[in-house]
Structures are given as C-alpha cells and as structure tokens.
Design an enzyme around this catalytic site. Structure first.
Site, PDB file in Angstrom:
ATOM      1  N   TYR A   7      25.043  -4.780   6.643  1.00  0.00           N
ATOM      2  CA  TYR A   7      24.892  -3.787   7.728  1.00  0.00           C
ATOM      3  C   TYR A   7      24.823  -4.448   9.117  1.00  0.00           C
ATOM      4  O   TYR A   7      25.695  -4.242   9.966  1.00  0.00           O
ATOM      5  CB  TYR A   7      23.641  -2.952   7.431  1.00  0.00           C
ATOM      6  CG  TYR A   7      23.214  -1.998   8.519  1.00  0.00           C
ATOM      7  CD1 TYR A   7      24.139  -1.204   9.193  1.00  0.00           C
ATOM      8  CD2 TYR A   7      21.865  -1.875   8.862  1.00  0.00           C
ATOM      9  CE1 TYR A   7      23.727  -0.321  10.189  1.00  0.00           C
ATOM     10  CE2 TYR A   7      21.454  -0.985   9.832  1.00  0.00           C
ATOM     11  CZ  TYR A   7      22.382  -0.219  10.503  1.00  0.00           C
ATOM     12  OH  TYR A   7      21.982   0.653  11.480  1.00  0.00           O
ATOM     13  N   TYR A  34       8.272  -9.984   1.341  1.00  0.00           N
ATOM     14  CA  TYR A  34       9.469 -10.009   2.200  1.00  0.00           C
ATOM     15  C   TYR A  34       9.135 -10.683   3.539  1.00  0.00           C
ATOM     16  O   TYR A  34       9.817 -11.625   3.968  1.00  0.00           O
ATOM     17  CB  TYR A  34       9.983  -8.575   2.416  1.00  0.00           C
ATOM     18  CG  TYR A  34      11.022  -8.477   3.499  1.00  0.00           C
ATOM     19  CD1 TYR A  34      12.265  -9.092   3.350  1.00  0.00           C
ATOM     20  CD2 TYR A  34      10.771  -7.783   4.687  1.00  0.00           C
ATOM     21  CE1 TYR A  34      13.215  -9.015   4.358  1.00  0.00           C
ATOM     22  CE2 TYR A  34      11.719  -7.703   5.685  1.00  0.00           C
ATOM     23  CZ  TYR A  34      12.934  -8.319   5.518  1.00  0.00           C
ATOM     24  OH  TYR A  34      13.874  -8.255   6.526  1.00  0.00           O
ATOM     25  N   ASP A  74       2.526   0.796   4.720  1.00  0.00           N
ATOM     26  CA  ASP A  74       3.109   1.249   5.990  1.00  0.00           C
ATOM     27  C   ASP A  74       2.061   1.232   7.101  1.00  0.00           C
ATOM     28  O   ASP A  74       1.136   2.042   7.088  1.00  0.00           O
ATOM     29  CB  ASP A  74       3.620   2.696   5.859  1.00  0.00           C
ATOM     30  CG  ASP A  74       5.055   2.790   5.409  1.00  0.00           C
ATOM     31  OD1 ASP A  74       5.790   1.788   5.538  1.00  0.00           O
ATOM     32  OD2 ASP A  74       5.452   3.871   4.934  1.00  0.00           O
TER      33      ASP A  74
HETATM   34  N1  UFG Z   1       9.716   7.201   5.815  1.00  0.00           N
HETATM   35  C1  UFG Z   1       9.420   8.471   5.341  1.00  0.00           C
HETATM   36  N2  UFG Z   1      10.151   8.948   4.304  1.00  0.00           N
HETATM   37  C2  UFG Z   1      11.160   8.236   3.708  1.00  0.00           C
HETATM   38  C3  UFG Z   1      11.459   6.947   4.211  1.00  0.00           C
HETATM   39  C4  UFG Z   1      10.708   6.463   5.257  1.00  0.00           C
HETATM   40  O1  UFG Z   1       8.516   9.152   5.827  1.00  0.00           O
HETATM   41  O2  UFG Z   1      11.769   8.739   2.752  1.00  0.00           O
HETATM   42  C5  UFG Z   1       8.945   6.684   6.956  1.00  0.00           C
HETATM   43  C6  UFG Z   1       8.192   5.416   6.609  1.00  0.00           C
HETATM   44  O3  UFG Z   1       6.933   5.727   6.101  1.00  0.00           O
HETATM   45  C7  UFG Z   1       8.146   4.721   7.969  1.00  0.00           C
HETATM   46  C8  UFG Z   1       9.426   5.182   8.676  1.00  0.00           C
HETATM   47  O4  UFG Z   1       9.849   6.333   7.959  1.00  0.00           O
HETATM   48  O5  UFG Z   1       7.064   5.187   8.701  1.00  0.00           O
HETATM   49  C9  UFG Z   1      10.522   4.125   8.633  1.00  0.00           C
HETATM   50  O6  UFG Z   1      10.705   3.704   7.302  1.00  0.00           O
HETATM   51  P1  UFG Z   1      11.917   2.761   6.843  1.00  0.00           P
HETATM   52  O7  UFG Z   1      11.778   2.558   5.373  1.00  0.00           O
HETATM   53  O8  UFG Z   1      13.207   3.308   7.368  1.00  0.00           O
HETATM   54  O9  UFG Z   1      11.658   1.423   7.640  1.00  0.00           O
HETATM   55  P2  UFG Z   1      10.346   0.486   7.628  1.00  0.00           P
HETATM   56  O10 UFG Z   1       9.702   0.676   8.959  1.00  0.00           O
HETATM   57  O11 UFG Z   1       9.503   0.647   6.444  1.00  0.00           O
HETATM   58  O12 UFG Z   1      11.047  -0.921   7.434  1.00  0.00           O
HETATM   59  C10 UFG Z   1      11.550  -1.654   8.481  1.00  0.00           C
HETATM   60  C11 UFG Z   1      12.683  -2.543   8.003  1.00  0.00           C
HETATM   61  C12 UFG Z   1      12.164  -3.592   7.046  1.00  0.00           C
HETATM   62  C13 UFG Z   1      10.995  -4.313   7.671  1.00  0.00           C
HETATM   63  C14 UFG Z   1       9.930  -3.344   8.054  1.00  0.00           C
HETATM   64  C15 UFG Z   1       8.781  -4.034   8.718  1.00  0.00           C
HETATM   65  O13 UFG Z   1      13.675  -1.770   7.357  1.00  0.00           O
HETATM   66  O14 UFG Z   1      13.201  -4.503   6.779  1.00  0.00           O
HETATM   67  O15 UFG Z   1      10.490  -2.404   8.988  1.00  0.00           O
HETATM   68  O16 UFG Z   1       7.626  -3.252   8.595  1.00  0.00           O
HETATM   69  F1  UFG Z   1      10.475  -5.199   6.814  1.00  0.00           F
END
Ligand code: UFG
Length: 320
Positions: free
Chosen positions: A11, A138, A281
């Site tokens: 990506y 990670y 989270d």
């Molecule tokens: N979320 C939802 N529902 C979903 C998916 C995500 O509510 O189905 C929320 C998560 O709780 C979070 C936000 O949307 O608050 C973003 O979630 P993502 O999974 O899209 O991204 P993250 O913030 O968890 O992850 C990102 C990067 C990772 C990195 C991380 C660091 O994708 O590679 O930030 O915390 F490690």
C-alpha cells in the site's frame, strides 16, 4: 542510479514509487508479493524476492543509490498472537537486508516506522521526545529496527530516516492504486464495506473513551502526503543528515467524525454498531509533525475529505 523500493507492491510503498517517478527518480520495486499485489507495481521494474535473499538484493543494489524499506508485517493483533512471525520478518530478515545494504555502496536508507513505537503516549500531540515504550510486538519490532539504524548510523556512517507514520489512509489521485489488505482491519475500508452493504454494520470499538464524542481519535494522513515526505527524506539524506521523525497532520479525528465524513462524501448511509473496546487501542494518537516540517520543508497538505474521496473512488473501482 535508482531508488530501491523494498515492499513497493504494498500500500504505502506503491504510492511512494509513483510519487518518486513523478518527481523524476528511477525506481526499482523489490517485493516478495506475500502481502503485496503485482498490480500495484504495474509499469515498474519489479523484482520478486525476499528481503532475506542476500544474493538477489546485492545484485540489484549495484544499480541503486538509496533504499526505502516498506516490507513488513503490520497487523497489531496478529503480532500479539504470532510474535515469532513479526520478529523474524520485521527484525531478523530486515537486519539481513540492512547488512546487505552495508556491504554495497549504498548509504542512504529510509525506514517505515510507526507511531506504535510510542505505545501509550505520555502527552498528545506526540513529539519525538515521547518515550518509546511499545505496548505490542509490532511496535517492538519497529523500535528494534529503529535502534539498529541509529547504531549503524553512528558506527558505519549510514544515513537514515525513520518515519513514524500515524494512520495512513486514502489513495492515489489516479485511482490506479490504493489500499487492499486481507484481512482488512483498517477503519476507512471497513466503513466503506458497511456503506456498500458488504457488511451489516461498522463495529465502533468503544464509545466510552475520554474524548469529545467517546470514540477514539487518530491522526489520518493521506498516503500521497506520506509518499511525498519520502521524496523529501531522500533530499534530506543527500545533505548528509539522519533523523527519526513523525509523519502526521497534527489534526485528530474521531471514529464518528470519519463515519460522518464518509456518509457526506459517498452519499451512502453507514450502519454502525457500538461494540466493545478493542484491546490495546489508546484513546488518542495525534502527531506533532513540526520536526518533519522543519527538517524536510514538508507538510501534509491533504484533508480528511480528500483522504475519503480518493479512497472511495478506489474502493468503487475495485468492486465495479
Ligand atoms: N476502529 C473501529 N472499528 C473498526 C476498525 C477500527 O472502531 O472496525 C477504530 C479503532 O478502534 C481505532 C481507529 O478506528 O480507534 C483506527 O483503527 P485502525 O485499525 O484503522 O488503525 P490503528 O490506529 O489501530 O492502527 C494504526 C496503524 C498500525 C499502527 C497503529 C499504531 O494501522 O499499523 O496505528 O497504534 F501500529
């Protein structure tokens, strides 16, 4: 001489390859296609190989003067279940890549790190001086490689940039490349699936966080802004400098903000369901991007609306 984009069929790597080419750089993509997609490398020289394949990498490095390393496993949840996979690829194999680079003439190296190296930040917006205390494997693997780069930089005159990405999102304006993960865990593609009726509803992971609307806040940065920072990073390395820096916008958006923006831009209703918090989270992760702005003369330019409209165009094309 070319820039070797390792993981360039993924990506973020594919977006970097496209931006590099638009800015006049020669690009060679190196990818084992384990999570990458051949289509994302279309139009580029693609060498299919593993980062631990020393002979293959050494051969291509004779045609390169810099390396961008995007090839890593990047699912936080999977890293908790299967740390071995993460340490083997993101540390052991990545160090083999780095050592192969050190045996070549290449001394410019750009690394995809992550805000996950900070763990639960002591202060938001997060500056680079926040302690690096990852809370999942990670983040620990990314920190280990950052540490190797710092030590190699001091001992062997390697010039490096570690970019700590916040939430990469959006797609190239051309509509030709975009985000595609299997399984998909990222918020925006999952919201689209709910908008398109491919899933019954978006699970919102918790609405009882200490934030204005109770949902988690993240710093969503357009993948093309990230890619442009990598080009600026090459120019920074050319000056003989090295650094680790955040790449974010400095603006936080809640899960509900993102859902509302998708509804507005797509014109589709997004069914949502309030689910349990997802383990690990943090309530709020927002970058202080001022160091990158100062060192690179770069700034994220694209808004949340541009993130969503480009990603929506890509999502629709893939399902049409
Ligand atoms: N979320 C939802 N529902 C979903 C998916 C995500 O509510 O189905 C929320 C998560 O709780 C979070 C936000 O949307 O608050 C973003 O979630 P993502 O999974 O899209 O991204 P993250 O913030 O968890 O992850 C990102 C990067 C990772 C990195 C991380 C660091 O994708 O590679 O930030 O915390 F490690």
């Amino acid at each position: 001489m070319a820039v070797l984009v390792v993981g360039g069929a993924g990506y973020i790597g594919s977006h970097a390859a496209h931006v590099l080419r638009r800015k006049g750089y020669d690009v060679i993509i190196y990818d084992n296609l384990c999570t990458g997609h051949k289509e994302l490398a279309e139009g580029f020289e693609l060498i299919v190989g593993d980062i631990a394949d020393t002979a293959k990498i050494a051969k291509v490095l004779t045609r390169c003067d810099s390396v961008m390393h995007f090839a890593a496993h990047a699912y936080v949840g999977e890293s908790v279940q299967n740390p071995k996979k993460y340490f083997h690829n993101n540390v052991t194999a990545a160090l083999t890549l780095l050592d192969t680079v050190m045996e070549s003439r290449v001394r410019k190296f750009i690394f995809s790190s992550t805000c996950a190296v900070y763990g639960n930040p002591v202060k938001v917006p997060i500056t680079e001086s926040n302690p690096r205390q990852p809370v999942n494997p990670y983040g620990a693997t990314k920190l280990a490689f950052e540490n190797a780069l710092e030590a190699y930089g001091r001992a062997y005159a390697l010039r490096f940039v570690s970019f700590r990405y916040f939430n990469a999102a959006g797609a190239d304006e051309s509509g030709k490349i975009g985000e595609s993960h299997d399984p998909e865990t990222h918020l925006i593609p999952l919201i689209f699936q709910a908008a398109q009726g491919k899933r019954a509803a978006l699970d919102i992971f918790g609405d009882d966080y200490p934030t204005a609307d109770g949902t988690c806040i993240r710093d969503y940065i357009h993948v093309t802004d990230l890619a442009e920072a990598h080009v600026a990073g090459l120019e920074y390395l050319a000056k003989g400098e090295s650094a680790a820096m955040n790449l974010g916008t400095g603006e936080g958006c809640s899960v509900k903000d993102v859902v509302a923006a998708v509804e507005r831009i797509s014109g589709s209703k997004v069914p949502t369901h309030i689910a349990e918090r997802r383990m690990g989270d943090p309530p709020e992760l927002v970058a202080d991007p001022s160091l990158a702005e100062k060192l690179l003369k770069w700034k994220a330019k694209r808004s949340l609306d541009e993130i969503i409209s480009t990603a929506w165009k890509w999502a629709q094309k893939r399902t049409s």
